[in-house]
Design a protein around this motif. Sequence first.
Motif, short mmCIF file in Angstrom:
data_model
loop_
_atom_site.label_atom_id
_atom_site.label_comp_id
_atom_site.label_asym_id
_atom_site.label_seq_id
_atom_site.Cartn_x
_atom_site.Cartn_y
_atom_site.Cartn_z
N LYS A 30 0.83 -1.21 0.00
CA LYS A 30 0.00 0.00 0.00
C LYS A 30 0.87 1.26 0.00
O LYS A 30 0.60 2.22 -0.73
CB LYS A 30 -0.93 0.01 1.22
N LYS A 31 1.90 1.29 0.84
CA LYS A 31 2.77 2.47 0.90
C LYS A 31 3.45 2.72 -0.45
O LYS A 31 3.57 3.86 -0.89
CB LYS A 31 3.81 2.28 2.00
N ALA A 32 3.90 1.63 -1.07
CA ALA A 32 4.57 1.77 -2.36
C ALA A 32 3.61 2.32 -3.41
O ALA A 32 3.96 3.19 -4.22
CB ALA A 32 5.13 0.42 -2.80
N TYR A 33 2.39 1.82 -3.38
CA TYR A 33 1.40 2.29 -4.36
C TYR A 33 1.06 3.76 -4.14
O TYR A 33 0.97 4.53 -5.09
CB TYR A 33 0.13 1.44 -4.27
N ARG A 34 0.83 4.15 -2.91
CA ARG A 34 0.47 5.55 -2.64
C ARG A 34 1.56 6.50 -3.13
O ARG A 34 1.27 7.58 -3.65
CB ARG A 34 0.22 5.74 -1.14
N LYS A 35 2.80 6.11 -2.93
CA LYS A 35 3.91 6.95 -3.36
C LYS A 35 3.89 7.13 -4.88
O LYS A 35 4.05 8.25 -5.40
CB LYS A 35 5.23 6.33 -2.91
N LEU A 36 3.66 6.04 -5.61
CA LEU A 36 3.63 6.12 -7.07
C LEU A 36 2.38 6.85 -7.57
O LEU A 36 2.44 7.66 -8.51
CB LEU A 36 3.66 4.70 -7.65
N ALA A 37 1.25 6.57 -6.92
CA ALA A 37 0.00 7.21 -7.36
C ALA A 37 0.06 8.72 -7.19
O ALA A 37 -0.44 9.48 -8.02
CB ALA A 37 -1.18 6.63 -6.56
N LYS A 38 0.67 9.16 -6.10
CA LYS A 38 0.80 10.59 -5.88
C LYS A 38 1.74 11.22 -6.92
O LYS A 38 1.49 12.32 -7.43
CB LYS A 38 1.33 10.86 -4.48
N LYS A 39 2.79 10.50 -7.25
CA LYS A 39 3.78 11.02 -8.21
C LYS A 39 3.20 11.12 -9.61
O LYS A 39 3.45 12.11 -10.33
CB LYS A 39 5.01 10.11 -8.22
N TYR A 40 2.40 10.12 -10.02
CA TYR A 40 1.93 10.07 -11.41
C TYR A 40 0.45 10.42 -11.55
O TYR A 40 -0.14 10.18 -12.60
CB TYR A 40 2.17 8.67 -11.99
N HIS A 41 -0.15 10.97 -10.53
CA HIS A 41 -1.58 11.25 -10.58
C HIS A 41 -1.92 12.20 -11.73
O HIS A 41 -1.22 13.19 -11.96
CB HIS A 41 -2.03 11.88 -9.25
N PRO A 42 -2.99 11.90 -12.47
CA PRO A 42 -3.35 12.76 -13.63
C PRO A 42 -3.60 14.21 -13.26
O PRO A 42 -3.37 15.11 -14.08
CB PRO A 42 -4.64 12.09 -14.14
N ASP A 43 -4.09 14.48 -12.06
CA ASP A 43 -4.35 15.87 -11.68
C ASP A 43 -3.09 16.71 -11.64
O ASP A 43 -3.12 17.92 -11.86
CB ASP A 43 -5.02 15.92 -10.30
N THR A 44 -1.97 16.09 -11.33
CA THR A 44 -0.71 16.83 -11.23
C THR A 44 0.20 16.60 -12.44
O THR A 44 1.32 17.07 -12.46
CB THR A 44 0.03 16.44 -9.94
N ASN A 45 -0.31 15.82 -13.40
CA ASN A 45 0.47 15.54 -14.61
C ASN A 45 -0.41 15.66 -15.85
O ASN A 45 -0.42 14.79 -16.72
CB ASN A 45 1.07 14.14 -14.54
N GLY A 63 -1.86 16.21 -19.32
CA GLY A 63 -1.25 16.19 -20.64
C GLY A 63 -0.04 15.29 -20.75
O GLY A 63 0.54 15.15 -21.82
N ASN A 64 0.34 14.64 -19.66
CA ASN A 64 1.51 13.75 -19.66
C ASN A 64 1.03 12.31 -19.83
O ASN A 64 0.60 11.67 -18.87
CB ASN A 64 2.28 13.91 -18.35
N ALA A 65 1.08 11.82 -21.06
CA ALA A 65 0.58 10.48 -21.35
C ALA A 65 1.39 9.41 -20.63
O ALA A 65 0.85 8.39 -20.19
CB ALA A 65 0.61 10.23 -22.87
N GLY A 116 -11.15 3.42 -19.03
CA GLY A 116 -11.92 3.31 -20.27
C GLY A 116 -10.98 3.50 -21.44
O GLY A 116 -9.86 3.98 -21.29
N GLU A 117 -11.40 3.13 -22.62
CA GLU A 117 -10.48 3.09 -23.76
C GLU A 117 -9.89 4.44 -24.11
O GLU A 117 -8.76 4.55 -24.52
CB GLU A 117 -11.23 2.53 -24.99
N ASN A 118 -10.67 5.50 -23.97
CA ASN A 118 -10.16 6.80 -24.40
C ASN A 118 -9.56 7.57 -23.25
O ASN A 118 -9.39 8.78 -23.33
CB ASN A 118 -11.27 7.62 -25.06
N GLY A 119 -9.28 6.88 -22.12
CA GLY A 119 -8.64 7.56 -21.01
C GLY A 119 -9.53 8.62 -20.40
O GLY A 119 -9.08 9.72 -20.13
N SER A 120 -10.82 8.31 -20.22
CA SER A 120 -11.78 9.33 -19.79
C SER A 120 -11.76 9.53 -18.29
O SER A 120 -12.80 9.49 -17.65
CB SER A 120 -13.18 8.93 -20.25
N TYR A 121 -10.62 9.71 -17.74
CA TYR A 121 -10.48 9.97 -16.29
C TYR A 121 -11.28 11.19 -15.87
O TYR A 121 -11.83 11.26 -14.78
CB TYR A 121 -9.00 10.17 -15.97
N ALA A 122 -11.38 12.20 -16.75
CA ALA A 122 -12.02 13.46 -16.37
C ALA A 122 -13.51 13.49 -16.69
O ALA A 122 -14.15 14.51 -16.57
CB ALA A 122 -11.34 14.62 -17.09
#
Length: 371
Positions: A23-38, A40-42, A178-184
């Motif tokens: 869990k700790k490892a995942y949280r660290k990566l999720a925070k680093k690569y989260h779409p809200d803070t990245n 346009g970064n595919a 989803g296929e088109n990356g519809s996170y938003a």
Amino acid sequence: MSAKRDYYEVLGVSRDADKNTIKKAYRKLAKKYHPDTNQGNAQAAERFKEATEAYNILSDPEKKKMYDQFGHAAFDGSGAAGGAYGGAYSRNGGGTYQYAGPDGTFHEYHFEGNGDMDDFLKNIFGGSFGGFGGATRSSSKGSRSGFSGSGFGRSGFGGTGFSGSGFGGSGFSGSGFGENGSYANYSQDGADVTAEITVGFDEAAFGCEKVIHLTENNGKAVGKALKVKIPAGIDTGKSIRLRGKGNPGINGGKAGDLLLKVKVASKPGYERKGMDVYTTVRVPFTTAVLGGEAKVETLHGNVLCKINPGTQSGTKIRLRGKGIVSMKDKNQHGDQYVTVQIDVPGNLSEEAKRKLREFEVACKKGQQGVA
């Protein structure tokens, strides 16, 4: 299409890592690569999806066991394990959603099948948040249903949580949710925020307006100053709700509320119990013996109280309607209870002592005459 990386490699943990380490490892990566803070970064979006997919498998003991035995084939419908588990995983709707608030705080909402969501969310939010609003998500291209029912509800997940195939296909598809990356393509109401406010004894009794500034733990101001109306009669433990002053919503979701938990300051000489007020009054020895009047302070001004002859120390006098106003009915007030305390004379002159001795003798004779 490039081959999937080993899930343990993705999270950077060993194969014997426990659930907390994963869990700790995942949280660290999720925070680093989260779409809200990245935005346009595919590549970051792909890393985020990859880490979330790995976490969903390795954080579940049953799925982890299948992965350790069959690898990725346990979930993609291929190999000996093909249909044994892949379809079940999609229908279970396991998944994770993360939200980075405007203050940079990272929150993770994770659910697994029939897990106890109330306990898990309380562990994530702690005492800083009074609740969180509902979330909705529009269907995304290539996914079956996305969020269903009422999505996030105040008591966990309303409706049926995630239905259909969860995040579409076999868990995650395409380059996002989803296929088109519809996170938003979903909206979420902002979380409620709780804070404390201290008001004076009289301010709580009669009501007032206060201007407050929210601050972080380091004392740094957050947002603009807010004007708050303190209703007359409010007591410690009550909360004042400022609608729309909590965390902002996402993609059109309404803002959360700010809940101000009230603490009423003390006032020398006064004690409050609900709507009633308790005070004391000191009267001279002679007034207690012979009777008279005593000036008593109340929240509504000074009043003269009648002291009956022979009043004993500890006697209580009730002043009707001199207490706190009701928050529900402005025409209803509590009472004030006044405890009488008798002042014993000190530093008496010789003449005063002689008079008291005469008084004592007279009292004894009077008692003997009565007997």
